[in-house]
Design an enzyme around this catalytic site. Structure first.
Site, PDB file in Angstrom:
ATOM      1  N   LYS A 197       0.836  -1.208   0.000  1.00 33.91           N
ATOM      2  CA  LYS A 197       0.000   0.000   0.000  1.00 33.91           C
ATOM      3  C   LYS A 197       0.867   1.253   0.000  1.00 33.91           C
ATOM      4  O   LYS A 197       0.671   2.159  -0.809  1.00 33.91           O
ATOM      5  CB  LYS A 197      -0.885  -0.007   1.247  1.00 33.91           C
ATOM      6  N   ASN A 198       1.828   1.322   0.914  1.00 36.92           N
ATOM      7  CA  ASN A 198       2.552   2.584   1.063  1.00 36.92           C
ATOM      8  C   ASN A 198       3.541   2.854  -0.072  1.00 36.92           C
ATOM      9  O   ASN A 198       4.005   3.982  -0.236  1.00 36.92           O
ATOM     10  CB  ASN A 198       3.219   2.664   2.442  1.00 36.92           C
ATOM     11  N   CYS A 232      -5.215   8.123   8.856  1.00 41.54           N
ATOM     12  CA  CYS A 232      -5.467   7.598  10.201  1.00 41.54           C
ATOM     13  C   CYS A 232      -5.200   8.651  11.258  1.00 41.54           C
ATOM     14  O   CYS A 232      -4.258   9.442  11.138  1.00 41.54           O
ATOM     15  CB  CYS A 232      -4.562   6.404  10.459  1.00 41.54           C
ATOM     16  N   ARG A 264       0.168  15.096  12.884  1.00 43.18           N
ATOM     17  CA  ARG A 264       0.920  14.596  11.721  1.00 43.18           C
ATOM     18  C   ARG A 264       1.411  15.801  10.913  1.00 43.18           C
ATOM     19  O   ARG A 264       0.894  16.096   9.824  1.00 43.18           O
ATOM     20  CB  ARG A 264       0.057  13.654  10.873  1.00 43.18           C
ATOM     21  N   ASP A 278       3.698   0.339  12.143  1.00 43.66           N
ATOM     22  CA  ASP A 278       2.484  -0.172  11.499  1.00 43.66           C
ATOM     23  C   ASP A 278       2.192  -1.626  11.877  1.00 43.66           C
ATOM     24  O   ASP A 278       1.188  -2.192  11.442  1.00 43.66           O
ATOM     25  CB  ASP A 278       2.582  -0.025   9.969  1.00 43.66           C
TER      26      ASP A 278
END
Ligand code: EPU
Length: 424
Positions: free
Chosen positions: A22-23, A117, A122, A306
């Site tokens: 995904k990342n 998320c 952030r 993660d």
């Protein structure tokens, strides 16, 4: 709203194929904006963050053809807009990669402040620092970031903290800059290397990705005409490794890179599990209660944040008292309150949590507070006695492809149920 209904306990056994990362995918897709041509990307995970990235690219003028659920052809020859749609960009974190990519391609970008998320603050100061160092004027106002530059000029960028997103954004913005850019104190995650490999395949000149100094020699143009395959997902693989341990099962993970999983393998050995590495697969098994452990999350090659919640499930069942220190995110223990509803004994305070191991968990209604918390609660539901109802699973769908089918193929008893207004 969908929920997962899980009946446990199950010892997970069998084979699972790991999807593309995904990342990496959510960075490679915006990186296609730097290409003046057509390329194919395969091993794309079929997840909602990827679909959202594609939708945004289409609104900017890219033409996307889905060849299969996991492969696209993308034509970025006619990018006609530098304003990313705010309603979409605010839905996920990786939309910040549009800034570096649009700046590189069009010298101008307007992107909504990223969502994603809720893990505490952030900030994106290091991203902005990199764009400014390359010559851009950056403004943050009214919920969006605007960046403009006449000419991007290579420079030295020192990252004050190790940041995955800022490292990738600095690469994106400097690939087509004039001259050489050096990024010091760069992040080293496998997806950074993957983004650099993708861009190099398309004609960029990036050296040192995977070390803490990355050098980018600016090139005039990136060409397409190539197919690129996204790297296997380190975090999805780690999730299944920890699911094997928590359930005292035996799982063969196919399509993964064992070297990327060394930090997880080391912890699994420490808590009494078995890991066998093969060329592109790994087998994890556990036949007893896990030993207690101390875990500290760190940038790669350290233990990934993660996977912290998934490790939290394992340690909540360990023999003795364990400790996790979260050093990346301010607020990544929200899942512990949900796990406690299932009988875990976890005390979380600030960036640390103490796990007093219990012998078993019991099913309960629980809420995914974010993507990885959702994966952790799914594992908890699989190993718990009785029925777990897991809500807010749209978080899980953002980052895991076919998660319930994959767990079901390992023996888990999981059903997806559509239930309107489940969180009201
Ligand atoms: N940070 C700053 N300033 C910045 C950027 C980051 O202070 O300009 C701080 C953050 O607040 C955090 C630390 O630096 O404390 C590391 O953040 P990083 O920038 O590395 O995180 P990110 O790029 O926003 C990516 C992943 C996250 C993963 C982190 C850490 C993507 C899209 N997201 O986020 O993945 O937790 O790296 O590895 O790649 C997930 O997949 O569930 C997820 C949250």
């Amino acid at each position: 709203m969908d929920k997962l209904v899980i009946s446990g306990p199950t010892k997970l056994k069998g084979e699972v194929t790991i999807s593309g990362a995904k990342n990496a995918a959510v960075a490679i897709l915006p990186a296609t904006l730097l290409i003046d041509g057509v390329c194919k990307i395969d091993n794309l995970p079929n997840i909602s963050d990827v679909k959202m990235s594609c939708k945004i690219l289409e609104q900017l003028g890219a033409k996307i053809t889905w060849i299969t659920d996991n492969e696209i052809e993308i034509d970025t020859r006619e990018i006609n807009c530098t304003q990313a749609p705010l309603d979409l960009t605010s839905k996920f974190r990786a939309s910040y990669y549009l800034i570096g990519s649009l700046l590189g391609r069009c010298r101008s970008a307007e992107v909504g402040l990223p969502g994603g998320c809720n893990l505490g603050a952030r900030p994106i100061d290091q991203h902005i620092k990199a764009f400014e160092a390359l010559g851009a004027k950056v403004e943050v106002a009214q919920g969006k970031i605007t960046a403009k530059v006449k000419k991007l000029v290579g420079t030295s960028i020192y990252m004050d903290i190790v940041s995955v997103g800022a490292t990738i954004n600095a690469i994106l913005a400097s690939v087509l800059a004039e001259g050489t850019t050096t990024i010091d104190n760069a992040a080293k995650e496998p997806h950074i290397v993957d983004v650099a490999n993708f861009l190099n395949t398309m004609g960029a000149d990036i050296r040192g990705a995977g070390t803490d100094v990355i050098k980018i020699n600016g090139v005039k143009k990136l060409h397409g005409n190539t197919t690129y395959s996204v790297v296997p997902d380190q975090i999805e693989a780690g999730t299944f490794m920890l699911a094997a341990v928590a359930s005292r099962g035996d799982i063969l993970l196919k399509n993964c890179i064992p070297e990327h999983l060394d930090c997880i393998t080391a912890k699994i050995f420490e808590i009494g599990g078995t890991v066998e590495d093969y060329r592109d697969s790994i087998r994890v098994s556990m036949n007893k209660r896990p030993n207690k452990a101390v875990v500290k999350t760190l940038p790669y090659p350290g233990f990934p944040t993660d996977l912290q919640p998934q490790m939290g499930v394992v340690l909540s069942l360990a023999d003795g008292t364990s400790m996790i220190h979260e050093s990346i995110w301010e607020s990544r223990f929200q899942y512990t309150a949900e796990l406690n509803k299932m009988g875990a004994k976890i005390t979380a305070q600030g960036k640390s949590a103490v796990f007093e191991g219990v012998k078993s968990l019991t099913g309960a209604p629980v809420y995914a507070t974010d993507l990885r918390a959702g994966a952790a609660l799914l594992i908890a539901g699989v190993v718990a006695n009785g029925e777990t109802q897991l809500y807010n699973i749209e978080h899980i769908d953002r980052g895991y492809e076919n998660i319930e089918e994959k767990f079901r193929s390992l023996g888990a008893n999981i059903q997806r149920v559509v239930e309107p207004n489940a969180n009201n």
